[in-house]
Every structure is written in structure tokens, then in C-alpha cells.
Design a protein around this motif. Sequence first.
Motif, mmCIF file in Angstrom:
data_model
loop_
_atom_site.group_PDB
_atom_site.id
_atom_site.type_symbol
_atom_site.label_atom_id
_atom_site.label_comp_id
_atom_site.label_asym_id
_atom_site.label_seq_id
_atom_site.Cartn_x
_atom_site.Cartn_y
_atom_site.Cartn_z
ATOM 1 N N TYR A 151 -9.942 -20.806 16.298
ATOM 2 C CA TYR A 151 -10.626 -22.346 16.221
ATOM 3 C C TYR A 151 -11.428 -22.615 17.322
ATOM 4 O O TYR A 151 -12.301 -23.422 17.287
ATOM 5 N N ILE B 9 -14.664 -21.375 16.568
ATOM 6 C CA ILE B 9 -15.437 -22.315 15.632
ATOM 7 C C ILE B 9 -15.900 -23.446 16.115
ATOM 8 O O ILE B 9 -17.172 -23.790 15.680
ATOM 9 N N LEU C 96 -9.935 -27.967 9.176
ATOM 10 C CA LEU C 96 -9.849 -26.718 8.311
ATOM 11 C C LEU C 96 -8.752 -26.689 7.428
ATOM 12 O O LEU C 96 -8.842 -26.211 6.197
ATOM 13 N N LEU D 105 -9.366 -23.827 4.807
ATOM 14 C CA LEU D 105 -9.837 -22.814 5.350
ATOM 15 C C LEU D 105 -9.078 -22.358 6.717
ATOM 16 O O LEU D 105 -8.565 -23.256 7.371
ATOM 17 N N LYS D 106 -9.266 -21.131 6.915
ATOM 18 C CA LYS D 106 -8.572 -20.495 8.250
ATOM 19 C C LYS D 106 -9.338 -19.667 8.891
ATOM 20 O O LYS D 106 -9.564 -18.270 8.234
ATOM 21 N N PRO D 107 -9.922 -19.777 10.003
ATOM 22 C CA PRO D 107 -10.685 -18.387 10.725
ATOM 23 C C PRO D 107 -9.559 -17.522 11.416
ATOM 24 O O PRO D 107 -8.598 -17.861 11.416
ATOM 25 N N ASN E 107 -15.724 -15.831 6.286
ATOM 26 C CA ASN E 107 -14.840 -16.945 6.278
ATOM 27 C C ASN E 107 -15.021 -17.767 7.554
ATOM 28 O O ASN E 107 -15.222 -19.141 7.414
ATOM 29 N N CYS F 120 -15.886 -22.066 7.960
ATOM 30 C CA CYS F 120 -15.381 -22.711 8.714
ATOM 31 C C CYS F 120 -16.564 -23.518 9.815
ATOM 32 O O CYS F 120 -16.215 -24.795 9.986
#
Length: 124
Positions: A17, A20, A91, A96-98, A107, A111
Motif C-alpha cells: 500500500y 501504491i 482499494l 483491489l489489493k496490491p 494489478n 491500484c
Amino acid sequence: MEKKKYALAPCSGMSPYGLITRAASSDVVRERDDLISICMGATSADREGFKELIKKYPIIAVNGCEGACVDKILLQKGVKVSKVVNAQEELNSANLKPTDPVRLDENGEKCVELLKQKITKLID
């Protein structure tokens, strides 16, 4: 009329996170002339010039998670953030998940795009 200028303060954490928030913030700053970015490491370390910089513009905290470290670090420096984005919350609501703390895969790029939209919406 001149646009109001903001400073983005992304999370500097070593989670997916955090990556991101930094990528999204960097992209948005590069795309707009009404933003600058704040380095949270330099802010935490009281690097010369940052005490003035963090008080010059309203700050949008781009936190990686519910820990809200950006808000807390700035508050310790005497600055209350004007707006907040929580990347993990945004997210999660988009399913969505990094997954990688140091590299953006397909992916991760999705994000980043979602978070850029959220930051832009918050400013405009």
C-alpha cells in the motif's frame, strides 16, 4: 483565477500500500501544476527546509492504511492535514489489493490508477 496549490504527502511504509501511495502521488504531481509532493522521511528527520515547506500549502495525506502514519507524523510537526485518503480502504472497496512492496505488476498499476482518480477527485 489561479488554482489553489496542495502538497501530497504519501505513505513511506514498506508495504504494498505504501508503494501504491507513492506511485499514485508521484504520477498525479507530474500531471498537474497545482501540486507538490512532500517526502515523509525528510519531514520525520527534520531535514532543513521541510519545517517551512510542510506549512506552506494545505496537505493531503495519502495514507497507506488505517495506521494513518502520515497524519500522525505531520501532527507531531505541528501540521494538521487538510484532506485524507486511505489507500487500503479505497482499494478494498474496489476489490483491489496490491501484492508487492517494491514492484508494480499489472494489478499494482490498476491500484495506482484507482488511487490517482481518488486523489484527483479530492482536489477538484
